[in-house]
Motif scaffolding. Sequence first.
Motif, short mmCIF file in Angstrom:
data_model
loop_
_atom_site.label_atom_id
_atom_site.label_comp_id
_atom_site.label_asym_id
_atom_site.label_seq_id
_atom_site.Cartn_x
_atom_site.Cartn_y
_atom_site.Cartn_z
N ILE A 188 0.85 -1.19 0.00
CA ILE A 188 0.00 0.00 0.00
C ILE A 188 0.89 1.24 0.00
CG2 ILE A 188 -1.74 -1.24 1.33
CD1 ILE A 188 -1.10 0.71 3.66
N ILE A 189 0.33 2.32 -0.50
CA ILE A 189 1.01 3.62 -0.47
C ILE A 189 0.35 4.44 0.64
CG2 ILE A 189 1.56 5.70 -1.77
CD1 ILE A 189 1.39 4.10 -4.32
N ALA A 190 1.07 4.61 1.73
CA ALA A 190 0.52 5.31 2.90
C ALA A 190 1.03 6.74 2.94
CB ALA A 190 0.91 4.58 4.18
N PRO A 191 0.19 7.70 3.28
CA PRO A 191 0.62 9.10 3.41
C PRO A 191 1.36 9.33 4.72
CG PRO A 191 -1.71 8.92 3.88
CD PRO A 191 -1.26 7.54 3.49
N VAL A 192 2.67 9.11 4.70
CA VAL A 192 3.47 9.18 5.92
C VAL A 192 3.45 10.59 6.51
CG1 VAL A 192 5.78 8.84 6.89
CG2 VAL A 192 4.92 7.29 5.12
N ASP A 193 3.61 11.61 5.67
CA ASP A 193 3.65 12.98 6.18
C ASP A 193 2.34 13.38 6.84
OD1 ASP A 193 2.37 12.74 3.82
OD2 ASP A 193 3.16 14.59 2.92
N ALA A 194 1.21 12.96 6.27
CA ALA A 194 -0.09 13.29 6.87
C ALA A 194 -0.28 12.59 8.20
CB ALA A 194 -1.22 12.92 5.91
N MET A 195 0.18 11.35 8.31
CA MET A 195 0.03 10.62 9.57
C MET A 195 0.92 11.20 10.66
SD MET A 195 -0.44 6.63 8.49
CE MET A 195 1.00 6.59 7.44
N ASN A 215 1.86 14.31 10.90
CA ASN A 215 1.33 15.63 11.27
C ASN A 215 -0.07 15.57 11.86
OD1 ASN A 215 3.69 16.85 10.31
ND2 ASN A 215 2.87 17.00 8.22
N GLY A 216 -0.66 14.37 11.87
CA GLY A 216 -2.01 14.23 12.42
C GLY A 216 -3.09 14.83 11.56
N LYS A 217 -2.87 14.93 10.25
CA LYS A 217 -3.85 15.51 9.35
C LYS A 217 -4.52 14.42 8.53
CE LYS A 217 -1.21 19.82 8.79
NZ LYS A 217 -0.55 20.72 7.81
N GLY A 218 -5.68 14.74 8.00
CA GLY A 218 -6.38 13.81 7.14
C GLY A 218 -5.73 13.73 5.77
#
Length: 493
Positions: free
Chosen positions: A95-102, A104-107
């Motif tokens: 899977i391609i996970a949004p590491v930067d969003a996770m 920073n706690g953002k959606g």
Amino acid sequence: MDERSRHRDFESRFLQQLRTRAQLLTRGVLPADRVEIEGSPDGVEAVRASLRRLDVLDRNLADDLPGALALQLRFSRRVLGGLMRFSVSRLRGRIIAPVDAMLNGKGAGPVGREEVLDALARYELLPSHVRPSAVVFGSATGFNAAAKALVSSTTGIKLILIGGRDDGGWEVTLPESVEKSPWKTLFEFETQDERLRRLNKHLDERGDLLDSRGVPLAELSEKLGLPEPITEALVRKACRADSRLMTINVGGSLHVCRSPLEDEVSTMSLWSRIRRLLRLKPSVAERVRTLTEQRVKLESGRSSVDRKVDALEGEERAALEQGAAAGSDAVKKQIAGKLVRVRRELKRARTQAQMYSQQIDVIGTHIHHLTLKEQGRRMELPKAEDLTREAAEAERVISELSVNADLARSIEVSAETPMMADEEAAIMAEFEQAATKKAESASGAGSAVSGSKAGAGPERGGAPPVPGAARREDGARASGNATRGEAARPELS
């Protein structure tokens, strides 16, 4: 569920589905008879690269983030009677996970084109003997249109994208070559039962339309993210499972609606088929379904008339504004003629809408009465004679029970004898006498103690003695005694 947990749950389901279907479909569906599945470092390397780009130096964090897991699947089949094995395909999946969003706690939003190209470039640089023939990427938030366009434009390694849907389904984007091959079944993660549950969920959410003018099949297909033929097959399966659901052709478009009365049997019996062929009188449930079909068509017609009324009212308001802003009488006269035509058409449309409403009201009332009558007939309730008889019997039983209970209390036998009762009464009297004596002795002792305290009080509480006062007091007492003695002595002659 937070963003990190949601992506981790999607990753677990994605890899589990890929592993399970690969093992299952090698038994005759896929052009391979064996699959070797093992872990791959692709995921953790991609996560570490994202952390380095974000200047996060915690190496242990990469193992905890979603996207660190990956699978490598090697499909092969036997040739030459099993003497050799031929490699059919090599597949990588992660899977391609949004590491930067996770972090920073953002959606996170859908995965874009650049993220997919960056993930795909890692495999294009591998040597040819280990380079995968296909790569499948997953994302809990799905992929945008630019990323999906890469599926058909990418050459060399075949690209498959699988995104998660809000209703729990899977959105699969396949290249045309895979779409027409048996490998398509490998990426069908959702079973028919799961699709049917999603369909029923969407139907329940649109219950107001389902009971009035029906839900168009095209709208359901868009909600499910499935082609219309597959959606139609699911709808017909749902209709077979629920006798209240039915499909109606309205203006060349298939609509799904719901009847207020279900059939007594879930499937059509032989007698029902014969009665329909012989054009005999239909049952109440069949009449309700026919009336429901008529009501759905009327609701659809009224909906189109309502849209026409809204459009004409908008034209009327626009004509009024144009007439008020017109600068010459000629323009005003032209606008006035247009407004007359619009208002005539609006009057006709409102009359037609009112007629639709009255027809719907009549049919709805008839459906309501038929439904109440049939539901009352199907439910066998006790008659008045049965209710009266059972009530009298219950009253008789309760009366007998009350009489027996009173009798049992009156004739209850006790193990106590008269002599035992007298002895207990005497002992109780002794208890009373002992308690009285104890109380009297306690009160007498209290009185003596209080008297002694009162006598000693003035000596302790009076003024200190004056020197010589005691001797003067003794002398006064002696003289007083002498005087009293002289007064008592008899007179001598």
